[in-house]
Enzyme design. Structure first.
Site, short mmCIF file in Angstrom:
data_model
loop_
_atom_site.label_atom_id
_atom_site.label_comp_id
_atom_site.label_asym_id
_atom_site.label_seq_id
_atom_site.Cartn_x
_atom_site.Cartn_y
_atom_site.Cartn_z
N GLU A 82 0.82 -1.21 0.00
CA GLU A 82 0.00 0.00 0.00
C GLU A 82 0.86 1.26 0.00
OE1 GLU A 82 -4.09 -1.54 2.07
OE2 GLU A 82 -2.61 -0.60 3.35
N CYS B 125 3.50 8.65 0.89
CA CYS B 125 4.11 7.77 1.89
C CYS B 125 4.38 6.41 1.21
CB CYS B 125 3.14 7.62 3.06
SG CYS B 125 3.75 6.54 4.34
N CYS C 185 8.27 -4.01 16.30
CA CYS C 185 7.89 -2.94 17.24
C CYS C 185 6.49 -3.26 17.78
CB CYS C 185 7.92 -1.59 16.53
SG CYS C 185 9.55 -1.25 15.82
N GLY D 241 7.61 -1.49 6.25
CA GLY D 241 8.99 -1.96 6.18
C GLY D 241 10.01 -1.00 6.74
N GLU D 242 11.20 -1.53 6.96
CA GLU D 242 12.31 -0.75 7.48
C GLU D 242 13.24 -0.43 6.31
OE1 GLU D 242 13.57 0.89 10.26
OE2 GLU D 242 15.11 1.25 8.75
N SER E 12 12.45 7.41 7.13
CA SER E 12 12.18 7.12 8.54
C SER E 12 12.75 5.76 8.91
CB SER E 12 10.66 7.13 8.79
OG SER E 12 10.38 6.69 10.10
N SER F 171 12.31 6.94 14.48
CA SER F 171 11.19 6.48 15.29
C SER F 171 11.69 6.27 16.70
CB SER F 171 10.64 5.16 14.72
OG SER F 171 10.06 5.40 13.47
N LEU F 172 11.61 7.31 17.50
CA LEU F 172 12.24 7.28 18.83
C LEU F 172 11.32 6.59 19.85
CD1 LEU F 172 14.82 8.29 20.25
CD2 LEU F 172 13.53 10.33 20.89
N HIS F 173 10.20 7.20 20.13
CA HIS F 173 9.11 6.64 20.94
C HIS F 173 9.41 6.43 22.43
CE1 HIS F 173 7.36 6.29 17.06
NE2 HIS F 173 7.95 5.18 16.72
N ASN G 132 -2.33 4.85 16.51
CA ASN G 132 -3.45 4.31 15.72
C ASN G 132 -3.71 2.88 16.15
OD1 ASN G 132 -4.09 6.42 13.80
ND2 ASN G 132 -1.99 6.11 13.10
N CYS H 248 -0.52 5.52 9.76
CA CYS H 248 0.71 4.81 10.11
C CYS H 248 0.39 3.53 10.85
CB CYS H 248 1.54 5.64 11.08
SG CYS H 248 2.23 7.09 10.40
N1 SAH Z 1 10.14 1.19 9.65
C1 SAH Z 1 10.28 2.59 9.64
C2 SAH Z 1 9.30 3.31 8.75
C3 SAH Z 1 7.89 2.80 8.72
S1 SAH Z 1 6.89 3.06 10.12
C4 SAH Z 1 10.23 3.14 11.04
O1 SAH Z 1 9.90 2.40 11.96
O2 SAH Z 1 10.55 4.31 11.22
C5 SAH Z 1 6.44 4.80 10.01
C6 SAH Z 1 6.13 5.44 11.38
O3 SAH Z 1 4.85 4.98 11.87
C7 SAH Z 1 7.14 5.09 12.45
O4 SAH Z 1 7.49 6.20 13.22
C8 SAH Z 1 6.37 4.11 13.30
O5 SAH Z 1 6.89 4.02 14.57
C9 SAH Z 1 4.96 4.67 13.24
N2 SAH Z 1 3.91 3.73 13.62
C10 SAH Z 1 3.87 2.40 13.43
N3 SAH Z 1 2.72 1.87 13.90
C11 SAH Z 1 2.00 2.89 14.42
C12 SAH Z 1 0.73 3.00 15.06
N4 SAH Z 1 -0.04 1.93 15.24
N5 SAH Z 1 0.31 4.21 15.45
C13 SAH Z 1 1.07 5.31 15.22
N6 SAH Z 1 2.28 5.28 14.63
C14 SAH Z 1 2.75 4.09 14.24
FE1 SF4 Z 2 8.93 -2.28 11.11
FE2 SF4 Z 2 8.82 0.44 11.40
FE3 SF4 Z 2 6.74 -1.14 12.12
FE4 SF4 Z 2 8.97 -1.18 13.57
S1 SF4 Z 2 7.59 0.60 13.28
S2 SF4 Z 2 7.78 -2.99 12.91
S3 SF4 Z 2 10.52 -0.94 11.98
S4 SF4 Z 2 7.55 -0.87 10.05
#
Ligand code: SAH
Ligand code: SF4
Length: 410
Positions: A123, A136, A147, A207-208, A239, A261-263, A338, A381
């Site tokens: 997608e 995106c 994650c 994906g990463e 990202s 993606s710090l979090h 989300n 996301c």
């Molecule tokens: N793998 C890469 C890029 C894809 S994820 C990464 O992790 O950065 C894109 C962004 O969406 C990242 O910051 C990720 O942490 C965030 N994300 C993933 N799942 C989410 C969710 N359920 N709610 C909000 N953000 C989310």
């Molecule tokens: Fe993969 Fe990014 Fe999702 Fe982590 S947040 S599982 S690196 S897509």
């Protein structure tokens, strides 16, 4: 913010006819040198003409967005036929196109099998904003990382996307948005980069990207090539969850903007939320960020921070975040979580998100709260899915109910 499900969202499943699966090698996604080599190796173009032909093709493919050799009017008919016999430039099949009530679009693309594999589906999301639009893009089908708040993280990695498939998302989106010049534009004409529908791209889909470094690098260098798609590297953001060695390589070899993606602000919590932290802990990650080339107040790293209720959303966390980012030209992007069926988290309350944002703003950081867009078509996301893992109807209903109940609401 009020949210309603829009049952009138326009969904066109299977309405867009597939282009035939390319069995021939594609010219999309090749470097200039690779394209020249391919043209000469098949005998379609003599070596002495290779450079000139590559220049012509590059213009047709990436400035004009042509997906059929027959439209390359300044190339002889015979050569067009020979090119078409040996190479493909067609777009992937669009299985589904959805348009949200807020203008967000989501496409489900199907790519043909590579080797012995099966076709894959991914997608891509387009988010229009005042005067700009962001695409995106996905880099992998599934993800090897896990994650704990991310839906993609529950899916196994099916495969990496190729450079061609990464670029195809941009080319197809621009086709569908009418973002390429029309056929009457004279061959070779320079097309302005201002006023484009797709003005920015973010590698934030599935994906990463740094676990598919070579293909992502190739695709982004073509996307930013001044004689082709010509997206400024400042308008491309990659990202990553924090693959430290490849962050250095991104700075040196690609030069696009970086989002992390710090979090979490301490290793114990980040180990749980973003498990790659066990391999590349915060100290190493922050060092790589500090050393990212070309940083300035005008070129900042974006730190993404998903707001998880009672997990990482206290004022103490906000203080720790400001402390951690000291000295780095940074933007902080607060993302309301989300929800997805089966997830173990809830989105922070809106009040708490605002308190958190206020603290960060007072400390001098611009910290936009990412407004959820295209929720009625599940374009947010962490909700992007491949066909093999699409939501069952019951799951979809559960998700809609969660969103109506206000979890993850912003
Ligand atoms: N793998 C890469 C890029 C894809 S994820 C990464 O992790 O950065 C894109 C962004 O969406 C990242 O910051 C990720 O942490 C965030 N994300 C993933 N799942 C989410 C969710 N359920 N709610 C909000 N953000 C989310
Ligand atoms: Fe993969 Fe990014 Fe999702 Fe982590 S947040 S599982 S690196 S897509």
């Amino acid at each position: 913010m009020a949210f309603s499900l829009d049952l009138t969202a326009d969904s066109t499943r299977n309405a867009l006819r597939p282009s035939t699966a390319p069995e021939k090698p594609s010219l999309i996604g090749l470097t200039r040198a690779e394209m020249a080599e391919a043209l000469v190796a098949t005998g379609v173009v003599p070596e002495r003409q290779a450079k000139m032909r590559v220049q012509q093709l590059w213009h047709w493919l990436y400035v004009r967005g042509v997906s059929d050799f027959a439209h390359m009017f300044n190339i002889s008919k015979d050569l067009r036929a020979a090119l078409a016999e040996h190479f493909a430039i067609s777009r992937p099949e669009i299985v589904e196109e959805q348009i949200s009530n807020d203008g967000t679009r989501k496409w489900l693309f199907r790519f043909p099998p590579r080797g012995a594999g099966r076709p894959v589906e991914i997608e891509t999301v387009y988010i229009p904003e005042e005067g700009r639009g962001t695409l995106c893009i996905s880099s992998q089908v599934g993800c090897t990382l896990t994650c704990s708040f991310c839906h993609t993280g529950t899916q196994k990695l099916v495969r990496n996307l190729t450079a061609e498939e990464i670029l195809a998302q941009l080319l197809s989106a621009r086709d569908r948005l009418g973002d390429f010049p029309d056929r009457d534009t004279p061959a070779g004409a320079i097309v302005p980069s201002e006023g484009r529908k797709v003005s920015n791209i973010v590698m934030m889909g599935m994906g990463e990207p740094l676990y598919n470094f070579d293909a992502v690098k190739k695709a982004l260098l073509i996307a930013s090539d001044g004689d082709g798609l010509a997206l400024s590297k400042r308008r491309i953001t990659l990202s990553t969850s924090g693959v430290v060695p490849e962050i250095y390589r991104t700075g040196e070899e690609i030069g696009v903007m970086l989002a992390i993606s710090l979090h979490a602000t301490n290793d114990d919590l980040r180990d749980l939320l973003v498990p790659i932290n066990k391999k590349f802990p915060l100290k190493e990650l922050m060092k790589a960020c500090r050393e990212y080339p070309g940083l300035s107040n005008a070129r900042r790293i974006t730190f993404e921070y998903v707001m998880l209720k009672d997990v990482n959303d206290s004022l103490e966390d906000a203080k720790a975040l400001v402390q951690l980012l000291k000295g780095i030209p940074a933007k902080i992007n607060l993302i309301p979580f989300n929800p997805w069926p089966g997830s173990n988290y809830q989105c922070s309350d809106w009040e708490q998100i605002e308190k958190f944002a206020d603290y960060i703003n007072a400390a001098g950081y611009a910290s936009p709260i990412r407004t959820p867009r295209g929720r009625d078509i599940l374009a947010a996301c962490g909700q992007l899915k491949s066909e093999s893992e699409r939501l069952k109807k019951s799951e979809r209903l559960a998700l809609e109910a969660m969103m109506i109940a206000g979890h993850g609401e912003a």
